[in-house]
Design an enzyme around this catalytic site. Structure first.
Site, PDB file in Angstrom:
ATOM      1  CG  ASP A  53      12.329 142.440 127.083  1.00 40.79           C
ATOM      2  OD1 ASP A  53      12.477 142.280 128.321  1.00 40.79           O
ATOM      3  OD2 ASP A  53      11.821 141.581 126.337  1.00 40.79           O
ATOM      4  CE1 TYR A  88      19.813 143.175 131.376  1.00 42.10           C
ATOM      5  CE2 TYR A  88      20.121 142.795 129.019  1.00 42.10           C
ATOM      6  CZ  TYR A  88      20.491 142.557 130.333  1.00 42.10           C
ATOM      7  OH  TYR A  88      21.540 141.720 130.600  1.00 42.10           O
ATOM      8  CG  ASP A  89      17.214 145.202 124.363  1.00 42.85           C
ATOM      9  OD1 ASP A  89      17.707 144.301 125.079  1.00 42.85           O
ATOM     10  OD2 ASP A  89      16.226 145.033 123.622  1.00 42.85           O
ATOM     11  CB  SER A 132      25.481 107.966 139.694  1.00 42.01           C
ATOM     12  OG  SER A 132      26.058 106.804 140.222  1.00 42.01           O
ATOM     13  CG  LEU A 133      21.693 110.718 143.202  1.00 44.57           C
ATOM     14  CD1 LEU A 133      20.511 111.628 142.895  1.00 44.57           C
ATOM     15  CD2 LEU A 133      22.055 110.803 144.678  1.00 44.57           C
ATOM     16  CD  GLU A 184      17.605 119.128 145.632  1.00 46.14           C
ATOM     17  OE1 GLU A 184      17.570 119.941 146.568  1.00 46.14           O
ATOM     18  OE2 GLU A 184      18.630 118.854 145.013  1.00 46.14           O
ATOM     19  CE  LYS A 231      18.236 111.190 139.194  1.00 43.16           C
ATOM     20  NZ  LYS A 231      18.537 111.384 137.778  1.00 43.16           N
ATOM     21  CG  ASP A 289      15.295 113.801 132.224  1.00 46.01           C
ATOM     22  OD1 ASP A 289      16.453 113.339 132.278  1.00 46.01           O
ATOM     23  OD2 ASP A 289      14.392 113.297 131.546  1.00 46.01           O
ATOM     24  NE  ARG A 329      27.710 111.562 137.145  1.00 43.14           N
ATOM     25  CZ  ARG A 329      27.883 110.282 136.817  1.00 43.14           C
ATOM     26  NH1 ARG A 329      28.013 109.949 135.544  1.00 43.14           N
ATOM     27  NH2 ARG A 329      27.952 109.347 137.739  1.00 43.14           N
ATOM     28  CD  GLU A 369      20.855 117.405 135.988  1.00 39.40           C
ATOM     29  OE1 GLU A 369      21.724 117.323 136.879  1.00 39.40           O
ATOM     30  OE2 GLU A 369      20.424 116.427 135.344  1.00 39.40           O
ATOM     31  CE1 TYR A 371      15.346 126.041 138.629  1.00 35.04           C
ATOM     32  CE2 TYR A 371      15.815 125.322 136.378  1.00 35.04           C
ATOM     33  CZ  TYR A 371      15.011 126.001 137.285  1.00 35.04           C
ATOM     34  OH  TYR A 371      13.883 126.633 136.840  1.00 35.04           O
ATOM     35  CE  LYS A 415      20.456 116.262 146.646  1.00 38.11           C
ATOM     36  NZ  LYS A 415      20.873 117.496 145.980  1.00 38.11           N
ATOM     37  CE  LYS A 454      14.641 107.217 137.424  1.00 41.57           C
ATOM     38  NZ  LYS A 454      15.822 107.709 136.712  1.00 41.57           N
ATOM     39  CB  CYS A 472      -9.251 112.693 100.514  1.00 45.15           C
ATOM     40  SG  CYS A 472      -9.955 113.070 102.131  1.00 45.15           S
ATOM     41  CB  CYS A 522     -14.129 113.160 100.480  1.00 41.45           C
ATOM     42  SG  CYS A 522     -12.739 114.113  99.826  1.00 41.45           S
ATOM     43  CB  CYS A 550      -8.245 116.399 101.103  1.00 38.22           C
ATOM     44  SG  CYS A 550      -9.883 116.323 100.373  1.00 38.22           S
ATOM     45  CB  CYS A 571     -13.281 116.806 102.100  1.00 35.76           C
ATOM     46  SG  CYS A 571     -12.549 115.605 103.227  1.00 35.76           S
TER      47      CYS A 571
HETATM   48  S1  IVH Z   1      22.605 115.410 143.898  1.00 37.46           S
HETATM   49  C1  IVH Z   1      26.119 112.903 145.413  1.00 37.46           C
HETATM   50  N1  IVH Z   1      20.363 116.577 143.158  1.00 37.46           N
HETATM   51  O1  IVH Z   1      21.145 112.869 139.094  1.00 37.46           O
HETATM   52  C2  IVH Z   1      24.848 113.043 144.649  1.00 37.46           C
HETATM   53  N2  IVH Z   1      21.475 115.192 141.574  1.00 37.46           N
HETATM   54  O2  IVH Z   1      21.976 110.023 139.411  1.00 37.46           O
HETATM   55  C3  IVH Z   1      24.904 114.128 143.696  1.00 37.46           C
HETATM   56  N3  IVH Z   1      20.365 115.073 139.408  1.00 37.46           N
HETATM   57  O3  IVH Z   1      24.358 113.059 137.840  1.00 37.46           O
HETATM   58  C4  IVH Z   1      23.644 114.351 142.992  1.00 37.46           C
HETATM   59  N4  IVH Z   1      18.705 116.408 139.897  1.00 37.46           N
HETATM   60  O4  IVH Z   1      22.802 114.914 137.194  1.00 37.46           O
HETATM   61  C5  IVH Z   1      21.365 115.753 142.793  1.00 37.46           C
HETATM   62  N5  IVH Z   1      18.388 117.688 142.639  1.00 37.46           N
HETATM   63  C6  IVH Z   1      19.392 116.875 142.283  1.00 37.46           C
HETATM   64  C7  IVH Z   1      19.477 116.308 140.989  1.00 37.46           C
HETATM   65  C8  IVH Z   1      20.536 115.462 140.688  1.00 37.46           C
HETATM   66  C9  IVH Z   1      19.255 115.670 138.954  1.00 37.46           C
HETATM   67  C10 IVH Z   1      21.176 114.155 138.597  1.00 37.46           C
HETATM   68  C11 IVH Z   1      22.606 114.537 138.532  1.00 37.46           C
HETATM   69  C12 IVH Z   1      23.393 113.269 138.796  1.00 37.46           C
HETATM   70  C13 IVH Z   1      22.355 112.240 138.752  1.00 37.46           C
HETATM   71  C14 IVH Z   1      22.642 111.166 139.747  1.00 37.46           C
END
Ligand code: IVH
Length: 532
Positions: free
Chosen positions: A34, A37-38, A83-84, A117, A119, A121, A140, A186, A236, A303, A327, A421, A424, A439, A445
């Site tokens: 570090d 780098y600094d 969305s998925l 891969e 999902k 959060d 989004r 994400e 990511y 996918k 999920k 307490c 005791c 306490c 105690c």
């Molecule tokens: S692909 C066309 N890959 O899930 C599909 N989404 O419910 C595009 N998410 O809003 C999504 N991990 O925020 C994809 N490895 C991943 C993901 C991912 C999390 C989220 C993403 C999206 C939501 C869809």
């Protein structure tokens, strides 16, 4: 130094700093101490201060800028952020696979190649690069219009401010820097960083976040990018939404590989292979690892790997037909708060503990959760009988996040700090301005005595083999132990009076005690656990 020399040195410094930031933040493989780098960074700042005309927008010094006028302005997504659909079990997953093959007109026996891969959060973010430079980052939003969060996203160290030129890769055939690239992925906060952030927030009297996702969202919504810069966020990358000036990778797997070559952080938990059984096994393997991962995931995204097949399958409404979120059990669940009890720790600190109607959270049954202190109980306005939301992730102790409103709440009794307490009955004291109540009885105690003795015998203290929690409790209850010194006066006869103590175990325990006499001063002092 001539301007040409300064310019050359600046380029060299930036290349080195970028290289090491990439190793550190993207690959998690730091190479440079570090301090070194600094020192490079300080040199960069000094040179740039003397030559403002030589500062480039993607300089490592340009991550944190002033509060922009564009903050949170609407951004129309050229390609909507979809969305998925979700599936929750093997039957749901097999249905998805069957629909994919039906659509493609494939035989039952032919396995579709899938890419799996985590999902993540966190929050979906779209990054736009023009001629290799990051020009815009957007949330989004509703999928078609998001918000401009460029200034905040620039502070995330794993987001490249400029793309790396990838070495020619025979499989992706993409050596060129694209004229336009829109990358989606994400933003999330790793659990360790989340815990540290909350500790800092608590110490500063600021609001604590319920979970890493909320903390990441709150961090991205800061008006001051300087604050976002202090938040441990990571990005990511997981897909490409728009691309110009470079060939589109033929599969999702190759897309991830190319994104990595361009400098993005991608998951090292991706797996690809044929057919539904492969996916089912990958899902189970990822679920098994879930608790040990550094960040929260709420499932596995599957996918169809081949881009041509993705295009054949297309979209329905707001979700692709070629991908699905498989999920995991939720890390949050609601349950009844049966009671709030007080636990007395080694130093006498009284900690409120939530006794819960047992509920499964993330696949583990939870019936207790810590509430930290009375202020937390009041902040959440918790009363016995309330319905509460529990959060559990990894090794993180289950937490009460919030109370669900219900009609009965007002009639329930508010929680007060006990005067005496619970173990005791000695007086409870809470010095002015302190959050912790204690306490006042010290080793008198039994609860404090047990904790103090457990601590004394523990691995990092006197390391007394065989003197675990269970025996300490029994010995204190039997009146054999009052202070740590009593441990060294125990006889075999006394031990054998204890329930379920066999001759062999008594012998071993006495040997363990004898062995602990030979220790270091440091361990001994630590074992005594003297306050402050
Ligand atoms: S692909 C066309 N890959 O899930 C599909 N989404 O419910 C595009 N998410 O809003 C999504 N991990 O925020 C994809 N490895 C991943 C993901 C991912 C999390 C989220 C993403 C999206 C939501 C869809």
């Amino acid at each position: 130094m001539s301007t040409a020399d300064v310019s050359a040195r600046l380029q060299e410094l930036r290349a080195q700093l970028r290289h090491h930031a990439h190793l550190y933040y993207v690959l998690d493989q730091p190479a440079l101490p570090d301090g070194d780098y600094d020192r490079l960074y300080a040199e960069l700042l000094a040179l740039e201060a003397g030559h403002p005309e030589l500062v480039t927008p993607d300089s490592p010094s340009r991550r944190v800028g002033a509060t922009p006028d564009s903050a949170f302005a609407p951004v129309k997504h050229a390609v909507p952020m979809l969305s998925l659909d979700n599936v929750f079990d093997e039957a749901g997953w097999l249905d998805f696979d069957r629909r994919v093959r039906d659509r493609l007109g494939w035989e039952l026996s032919v396995g579709v190649a899938y890419a799996c891969e985590p999902k993540f959060d966190g929050l979906a973010v779209s990054l736009r690069y023009e001629d290799g430079l990051l020009v815009q980052a957007a949330t989004r939003g509703d999928g078609s219009t998001g918000e401009d969060i460029t200034a905040n996203v620039r502070t995330i160290r794993s987001v490249p401010l400029s793309l790396r030129a990838p070495a020619a890769d025979r499989q992706t055939q993409a050596a060129a820097l694209p004229a336009l690239l829109e990358v989606r992925g994400e933003v999330l906060m790793p659990r360790a960083g989340f815990e540290q952030l909350n500790a800092r927030q608590l110490a500063a009297g600021d609001k604590v976040f319920a979970n890493p996702r909320n903390a990441a969202a709150g961090s991205l919504r800061q008006l001051d990018p300087g604050i976002t810069a202090t938040r441990p966020l990571a990005f990511y990358a997981y897909s490409i939404a728009a691309l110009d000036g470079a060939p589109w990778p033929a599969t999702h797997t190759l897309t991830l590989r190319w994104l990595a070559a361009l400098g993005f952080k991608i998951t090292d938990l991706a797996a690809s292979g044929p057919g539904p059984l492969f996916v089912q096994q990958a899902w189970q393997a990822l679920l098994d690892r879930r608790d040990s991962l550094p960040f929260d995931i709420d499932g596995m995204v599957v996918k169809v790997d081949d881009r041509r097949l993705q295009q054949d399958l297309g979209f329905v409404a707001r979700a692709p037909r070629w991908a699905v979120a498989y999920k995991f059990p939720a890390q949050e669940a609601s349950t009844r708060l049966e009671a709030i009890e007080w636990q007395v720790g080694r130093t006498g600190a009284l900690t409120p503990v939530a006794r819960l109607a047992p509920v499964s959270v993330g696949g583990v049954v939870v019936s207790n959760a810590t509430l930290h202190n009375i202020d937390e109980v009041h902040r959440l306005d918790l009363r016995a009988g309330d319905t509460v939301v529990i959060y559990r992730a990894g090794d993180v102790i289950p937490k009460v996040m919030r109370r669900l409103d219900d009609d009965g709440h007002a009639a329930r009794a508010p929680v007060a700090l006990p005067d005496a307490c619970p173990v005791c009955a000695s007086a409870v004291v809470r010095p002015e301005g302190e959050v912790v109540a204690r306490c006042s009885a010290g080793l008198f105690c039994p609860a404090q005595r047990k904790e103090a003795l457990r601590h004394f015998a523990s691995r990092r203290a006197m390391d007394i083999e065989g003197l675990g929690e269970k025996w300490v409790d029994l010995m204190v209850d039997a009146g054999l132990l009052h202070t740590p010194a009593d441990i060294y006066r125990l006889s075999a006869e006394q031990l054998l009076q204890l329930p379920r103590m066999a001759e062999k175990s008594a012998e071993n325990l006495l040997a363990g005690i004898a062995k602990s006499r030979d220790t270091t001063l440091g361990r001994f002092l630590f074992a005594l656990g003297i306050p402050e």
